[in-house]
Design a protein around this motif. Structure first.
Motif, PDB file in Angstrom:
ATOM      1  N   LEU A  60       0.747  -1.238   0.149  1.00  0.00           N
ATOM      2  CA  LEU A  60       0.035  -0.196  -0.184  1.00  0.00           C
ATOM      3  C   LEU A  60       0.730   1.182   0.003  1.00  0.00           C
ATOM      4  O   LEU A  60       0.244   2.392   0.014  1.00  0.00           O
ATOM      5  N   LYS A  61       2.077   0.962   0.045  1.00  0.00           N
ATOM      6  CA  LYS A  61       3.096   2.318  -0.127  1.00  0.00           C
ATOM      7  C   LYS A  61       2.985   2.826   1.182  1.00  0.00           C
ATOM      8  O   LYS A  61       3.312   4.380   1.329  1.00  0.00           O
ATOM      9  N   ALA A 280      -0.097   4.601  10.184  1.00  0.00           N
ATOM     10  CA  ALA A 280      -0.005   3.719   9.183  1.00  0.00           C
ATOM     11  C   ALA A 280      -0.851   2.376   9.305  1.00  0.00           C
ATOM     12  O   ALA A 280      -1.439   1.929   8.664  1.00  0.00           O
ATOM     13  N   ILE A 281      -1.087   1.941  10.817  1.00  0.00           N
ATOM     14  CA  ILE A 281      -2.006   1.017  11.180  1.00  0.00           C
ATOM     15  C   ILE A 281      -3.534   1.329  11.065  1.00  0.00           C
ATOM     16  O   ILE A 281      -4.287   0.629  10.634  1.00  0.00           O
ATOM     17  N   ASN A 282      -3.660   2.597  11.151  1.00  0.00           N
ATOM     18  CA  ASN A 282      -5.110   3.314  10.838  1.00  0.00           C
ATOM     19  C   ASN A 282      -5.547   2.937   9.355  1.00  0.00           C
ATOM     20  O   ASN A 282      -6.507   2.673   9.122  1.00  0.00           O
ATOM     21  N   ALA A 286      -8.342   0.496   7.371  1.00  0.00           N
ATOM     22  CA  ALA A 286      -9.336   1.166   6.660  1.00  0.00           C
ATOM     23  C   ALA A 286      -9.353   0.460   5.188  1.00  0.00           C
ATOM     24  O   ALA A 286     -10.283   0.536   4.430  1.00  0.00           O
ATOM     25  N   SER A 287      -8.236  -0.172   4.676  1.00  0.00           N
ATOM     26  CA  SER A 287      -8.286  -0.427   3.408  1.00  0.00           C
ATOM     27  C   SER A 287      -8.923  -1.694   3.181  1.00  0.00           C
ATOM     28  O   SER A 287      -8.918  -2.576   3.998  1.00  0.00           O
ATOM     29  N   PRO A 288      -9.564  -1.686   1.779  1.00  0.00           N
ATOM     30  CA  PRO A 288     -10.251  -3.210   1.451  1.00  0.00           C
ATOM     31  C   PRO A 288      -9.300  -4.198   1.169  1.00  0.00           C
ATOM     32  O   PRO A 288      -9.975  -5.317   1.524  1.00  0.00           O
TER      33      PRO A 288
END
Length: 331
Positions: A60-61, A280-282, A286-288
């Motif tokens: 996810l960069k 970064a963890i947040n 939240a990412s699909p």
């Protein structure tokens, strides 16, 4: 004189403009040579957490370079905890996989001279429900059958887990045994290994008769046909590919064991670095892409970070201390 005055004015203007820039543009932390310590051997839940999260952070960069995963087994996570506290306490590039097993050991004072306030708690990435399983070739088909065998002869069943004696994998068995009506849970035989993968290996080698772990670390062994899940320690059946696994509750044994998964960092990590890792963890939560991994691995979302996660871990330590006292693991 004029040249000097213009030069001085230019310097003043330049300094003023620099001061007006947002602090984040000049001081924003970005990790280099990021590392995630999995406090167990390969194949267990901590290893899964480091490798899955580390890979996705890079994909996810969210981090500029691939995250190195280091397996540092020993003491139910104590070796890794001591390493971070004593030797890497100001490493801004380091995160460490943690779970209910970590808060359990801290609650029981199993890391001598150390407590939860010696590290910084970054965030959680989900809750992993416990499972009790047997080898696929075992003649035991249900959790009540297994517990009946323990009642008849406690020495006939050895349980294997990837946490130390008194650790979370051990506690899940005791919770289920109490719910099954076993009065003296101290008679239950538990064999500790350095990670769930090693525990399953012992199960497949017929050195033990049952396995206590989490759904994420059991999934691969179920898919390969090596183990049979007798029960998931959840209130209701899990969705998707896990829907075929019965809960302990529906078999008449009202036992629930949820294992949170997340990360801690060195206690002297800078505020800038801590802000980066919690952010970064947040973003990952939240990412699909992460939601897909959660669905595939049986993780239930648990999105906590920073102060909220710190408070959550403190509450888990307090609850586990109380439970451990009740069943005689600590005084």
């Amino acid at each position: 004189m004029t040249i000097f005055t213009l030069s001085r004015r230019a310097a003043i203007v330049g300094a003023t403009l620099l001061a007006m820039l947002p602090a984040s543009s000049a001081l924003a932390f970005e990790p280099s040579a990021s590392e995630c310590i999995a406090p167990a051997n390969a194949g267990g839940g901590w290893d899964f957490t480091c490798r899955q999260v580390g890979k996705l952070l890079y994909d996810l960069k969210l981090v500029p370079d691939p995250v190195q995963v280091t397996n540092l087994a020993g003491g139910g996570g104590g070796v890794a905890y001591a390493e971070v506290v004593s030797k890497r306490n100001d490493d801004n590039n380091l995160i460490v996989a943690a779970s209910s097993a970590t808060s359990t050991r801290l609650a029981q004072g199993a890391f001598p001279g150390m407590n939860m306030d010696m590290v910084r708690w970054i965030g959680s990435v989900g809750t992993d429900y416990g499972v009790i399983a047997v080898s696929a070739k075992s003649d035991i088909k249900t959790l009540p059958e297994l517990m009946d065998k323990v009642k008849a002869d406690p020495k006939s069943v050895s349980f294997a887990g990837g946490s130390a004696v008194g650790g979370w994998d051990h506690l899940k068995i005791l919770i289920a045994a109490q719910a099954a009506g076993i009065e003296d849970v101290r008679t239950i035989k538990y064999v500790a290994f350095e990670g769930g993968g090693e525990a399953v290996t012992q199960l497949l080698g017929d050195h033990v008769q049952a396995f206590s772990g989490d759904i994420s670390e059991a999934r691969g062994f179920v898919d390969s046909g090596d183990i049979r899940v007798l029960a998931v320690l959840a209130k209701d059946r899990l969705p998707g590919v896990f829907a075929s696994f019965p809960t302990a509750k529906e078999q008449g044994i009202d036992a629930v064991g949820a294992n949170w998964r997340g990360f801690y960092a060195p206690g002297n990590m800078s505020d800038d670095a801590y802000g980066f890792w919690t952010g970064a963890i947040n973003k990952l939560n939240a990412s699909p892409e992460w939601k897909k991994i959660q669905d595939e691995s049986g993780l239930v979302p648990l999105d906590l970070s920073g102060a909220d996660f710190q408070q959550f871990v403190a509450e888990q330590v307090a609850k586990t201390t109380e439970l451990s006292k009740k069943i005689g693991l600590i005084k």
